[in-house]
Design a protein around this motif. Structure first.
Motif, PDB file in Angstrom:
ATOM      1  N   THR A   1       0.821  -1.216   0.000  1.00 22.00           N
ATOM      2  CA  THR A   1       0.000   0.000   0.000  1.00 22.00           C
ATOM      3  C   THR A   1       0.853   1.263   0.000  1.00 22.00           C
ATOM      4  O   THR A   1       0.315   2.360   0.131  1.00 22.00           O
ATOM      5  N   TRP A   2       2.144   1.121  -0.141  1.00 21.97           N
ATOM      6  CA  TRP A   2       3.030   2.285  -0.118  1.00 21.97           C
ATOM      7  C   TRP A   2       3.021   2.970  -1.489  1.00 21.97           C
ATOM      8  O   TRP A   2       3.195   2.346  -2.520  1.00 21.97           O
ATOM      9  N   SER A   3       2.768   4.279  -1.474  1.00 21.32           N
ATOM     10  CA  SER A   3       2.732   5.059  -2.720  1.00 21.32           C
ATOM     11  C   SER A   3       4.149   5.480  -3.108  1.00 21.32           C
ATOM     12  O   SER A   3       4.875   6.061  -2.301  1.00 21.32           O
ATOM     13  N   THR A   4       4.517   5.186  -4.346  1.00 21.75           N
ATOM     14  CA  THR A   4       5.856   5.546  -4.852  1.00 21.75           C
ATOM     15  C   THR A   4       5.766   6.611  -5.942  1.00 21.75           C
ATOM     16  O   THR A   4       6.652   6.719  -6.791  1.00 21.75           O
ATOM     17  N   GLU A   5       4.692   7.395  -5.919  1.00 22.89           N
ATOM     18  CA  GLU A   5       4.474   8.377  -6.986  1.00 22.89           C
ATOM     19  C   GLU A   5       5.583   9.423  -7.025  1.00 22.89           C
ATOM     20  O   GLU A   5       6.043   9.812  -8.107  1.00 22.89           O
ATOM     21  N   GLN A   6       6.024   9.879  -5.866  1.00 20.90           N
ATOM     22  CA  GLN A   6       7.055  10.916  -5.827  1.00 20.90           C
ATOM     23  C   GLN A   6       8.357  10.417  -6.444  1.00 20.90           C
ATOM     24  O   GLN A   6       9.000  11.127  -7.223  1.00 20.90           O
ATOM     25  N   ALA A   7       8.753   9.196  -6.110  1.00 22.24           N
ATOM     26  CA  ALA A   7       9.974   8.624  -6.672  1.00 22.24           C
ATOM     27  C   ALA A   7       9.827   8.385  -8.175  1.00 22.24           C
ATOM     28  O   ALA A   7      10.770   8.605  -8.949  1.00 22.24           O
ATOM     29  N   GLU A   8       8.651   7.943  -8.600  1.00 19.15           N
ATOM     30  CA  GLU A   8       8.424   7.682 -10.026  1.00 19.15           C
ATOM     31  C   GLU A   8       8.518   8.967 -10.841  1.00 19.15           C
ATOM     32  O   GLU A   8       9.124   8.998 -11.920  1.00 19.15           O
ATOM     33  N   LEU A   9       7.914  10.054 -10.337  1.00 21.08           N
ATOM     34  CA  LEU A   9       7.981  11.334 -11.051  1.00 21.08           C
ATOM     35  C   LEU A   9       9.417  11.836 -11.138  1.00 21.08           C
ATOM     36  O   LEU A   9       9.840  12.383 -12.172  1.00 21.08           O
ATOM     37  N   LEU A  10      10.171  11.649 -10.058  1.00 25.62           N
ATOM     38  CA  LEU A  10      11.565  12.101 -10.048  1.00 25.62           C
ATOM     39  C   LEU A  10      12.392  11.357 -11.086  1.00 25.62           C
ATOM     40  O   LEU A  10      13.125  11.963 -11.877  1.00 25.62           O
ATOM     41  N   LEU A  11      12.273  10.046 -11.100  1.00 30.37           N
ATOM     42  CA  LEU A  11      13.082   9.241 -12.026  1.00 30.37           C
ATOM     43  C   LEU A  11      12.593   9.374 -13.458  1.00 30.37           C
ATOM     44  O   LEU A  11      13.403   9.355 -14.401  1.00 30.37           O
ATOM     45  N   ASP A  12      11.283   9.517 -13.646  1.00 30.59           N
ATOM     46  CA  ASP A  12      10.730   9.626 -15.006  1.00 30.59           C
ATOM     47  C   ASP A  12      11.275  10.842 -15.733  1.00 30.59           C
ATOM     48  O   ASP A  12      11.627  10.768 -16.919  1.00 30.59           O
ATOM     49  N   SER A  13      11.332  11.974 -15.061  1.00 29.83           N
ATOM     50  CA  SER A  13      11.741  13.212 -15.716  1.00 29.83           C
ATOM     51  C   SER A  13      13.172  13.111 -16.250  1.00 29.83           C
ATOM     52  O   SER A  13      13.456  13.532 -17.382  1.00 29.83           O
ATOM     53  N   TYR A  14      14.056  12.505 -15.464  1.00 31.89           N
ATOM     54  CA  TYR A  14      15.460  12.420 -15.893  1.00 31.89           C
ATOM     55  C   TYR A  14      15.680  11.270 -16.872  1.00 31.89           C
ATOM     56  O   TYR A  14      16.570  11.344 -17.726  1.00 31.89           O
ATOM     57  N   ALA A  15      14.874  10.223 -16.770  1.00 29.92           N
ATOM     58  CA  ALA A  15      14.963   9.142 -17.759  1.00 29.92           C
ATOM     59  C   ALA A  15      14.563   9.650 -19.140  1.00 29.92           C
ATOM     60  O   ALA A  15      15.161   9.280 -20.161  1.00 29.92           O
ATOM     61  N   LEU A  16      13.562  10.546 -19.183  1.00 29.31           N
ATOM     62  CA  LEU A  16      13.143  11.116 -20.466  1.00 29.31           C
ATOM     63  C   LEU A  16      14.230  12.010 -21.054  1.00 29.31           C
ATOM     64  O   LEU A  16      14.448  12.023 -22.270  1.00 29.31           O
ATOM     65  N   GLU A  17      14.924  12.768 -20.210  1.00 31.26           N
ATOM     66  CA  GLU A  17      16.007  13.612 -20.709  1.00 31.26           C
ATOM     67  C   GLU A  17      17.146  12.768 -21.267  1.00 31.26           C
ATOM     68  O   GLU A  17      17.735  13.098 -22.296  1.00 31.26           O
ATOM     69  N   LEU A  18      17.469  11.671 -20.588  1.00 31.00           N
ATOM     70  CA  LEU A  18      18.506  10.767 -21.098  1.00 31.00           C
ATOM     71  C   LEU A  18      18.071  10.139 -22.415  1.00 31.00           C
ATOM     72  O   LEU A  18      18.892   9.971 -23.328  1.00 31.00           O
ATOM     73  N   CYS A  19      16.797   9.786 -22.518  1.00 24.71           N
ATOM     74  CA  CYS A  19      16.289   9.225 -23.776  1.00 24.71           C
ATOM     75  C   CYS A  19      16.401  10.234 -24.913  1.00 24.71           C
ATOM     76  O   CYS A  19      16.767   9.874 -26.038  1.00 24.71           O
ATOM     77  N   ALA A  20      16.100  11.515 -24.632  1.00 26.24           N
ATOM     78  CA  ALA A  20      16.213  12.551 -25.661  1.00 26.24           C
ATOM     79  C   ALA A  20      17.657  12.727 -26.114  1.00 26.24           C
ATOM     80  O   ALA A  20      17.938  12.882 -27.319  1.00 26.24           O
ATOM     81  N   MET A  21      18.608  12.665 -25.177  1.00 30.87           N
ATOM     82  CA  MET A  21      20.021  12.781 -25.552  1.00 30.87           C
ATOM     83  C   MET A  21      20.470  11.581 -26.381  1.00 30.87           C
ATOM     84  O   MET A  21      21.241  11.729 -27.339  1.00 30.87           O
ATOM     85  N   GLY A  22      19.988  10.389 -26.017  1.00 31.43           N
ATOM     86  CA  GLY A  22      20.321   9.206 -26.811  1.00 31.43           C
ATOM     87  C   GLY A  22      19.786   9.318 -28.231  1.00 31.43           C
ATOM     88  O   GLY A  22      20.469   8.941 -29.190  1.00 31.43           O
TER      89      GLY A  22
END
Length: 280
Positions: A170-191
């Protein structure tokens, strides 16, 4: 101590979440994060990595979001540093590729070809680093248990309640997901940007290959033309030598002139025909 030894010996990008610590091994950023401290290992010659990290820490030290745990604040600062470092490398590769490709389309030299080879090696190195960091972040995102274990402050404040909610899923991981998603997208754009540069280099190589093939075909045509001219000259020399011999050849008094009086004799036409046939 075990995690520090891991950081010193690992070569592949990794983002590991343990009970009580987050291990970041994303070259050139290597760090261990706890609920109240962060330990950064800076490789030799990578002092420029500290500049964006310290700027991010100073920026957030005065107005830090009270809803953001300390470990997420440090992790975000490390990811900003990682993105800044990779973006610097991507811009260098892009500008160098633009410069080299503009010159090589105009003229071809061994120096420019070596520059293209070195540029492709550099692009592959940066692409592997960017793609490795992206895959490491996405691997954590796919692991629900690892995402839940990233909340180190909550684990330290209320261990029993934290583990109870962790077991019950029942633990919400939304904050961690938003944090990692934003930087994963930037890395994908650079790739993607590096992949486009690499494809542009391949297109230029195909153009150069086409130009070289065209030049080779032109040389072949010139060689064949010179061969034909040489054979005709040889035929003319043969005829001139045949009639210029110092002994009687029997054709001085030829009376057969197929093209009429004053024209070439029959033997001359035969020799010319044979020479032309050999040439063809």
């Amino acid at each position: 101590l075990r995690d520090i030894r891991f950081l010193q010996g690992v070569s592949e990008p990794a983002l590991l979440v343990r009970r009580g610590a987050i291990v970041v091994c994303l070259d050139p950023v290597n760090a261990i994060i706890t609920h109240r401290a962060g330990f950064l290992l800076v490789p030799d010659g990578a002092d420029r990595v500290l500049e964006p990290l310290l700027a991010k820490v100073r920026e957030g030290s005065g107005d830090e979001d009270p809803g953001m745990p300390f470990e997420f604040f440090v992790l975000e600062a490390l990811l900003v540093t990682l993105i800044t470092s990779h973006m610097h490398d991507v811009r260098e590769c892009t500008s160098e590729a633009k410069r080299v490709l503009q010159h090589i389309r105009k003229t071809i030299s061994s120096r420019l070809l070596n520059s293209v080879l070195n540029l492709k090696k550099r692009i592959n190195e940066v692409f592997d680093a960017v793609k490795g960091a992206q895959e490491a972040i996405e691997a954590v995102q796919r692991d629900d248990d690892a995402m839940a274990l990233m909340y180190l402050t909550s684990m330290d404040r209320d261990p029993q309640g934290y583990y109870a909610r962790l077991k019950s899923k029942t633990w919400s991981t939304e904050q961690a997901e938003l944090l990692l998603d934003s930087y994963a997208l930037e890395l994908c754009a650079m790739g993607t940007q590096l992949d486009l540069v690499d494809k542009e280099i391949e297109a230029t190589e195909s153009l150069l290959k086409f130009k070289l093939d065209t030049a080779r075909n032109t040389l072949i045509k010139v060689d064949v033309t010179f061969g034909i001219v040489s054979m005709w000259l040889a035929a003319c020399s043969l005829i001139a030598g045949y009639y210029g011999m110092n002994f009687q050849n029997g054709h001085m008094l030829d009376t057969d002139f197929p093209l009429g009086p004053g024209g070439p004799s029959g033997i001359w036409l035969k020799v010319a025909g044979i020479s032309g046939g050999l040439t063809v």
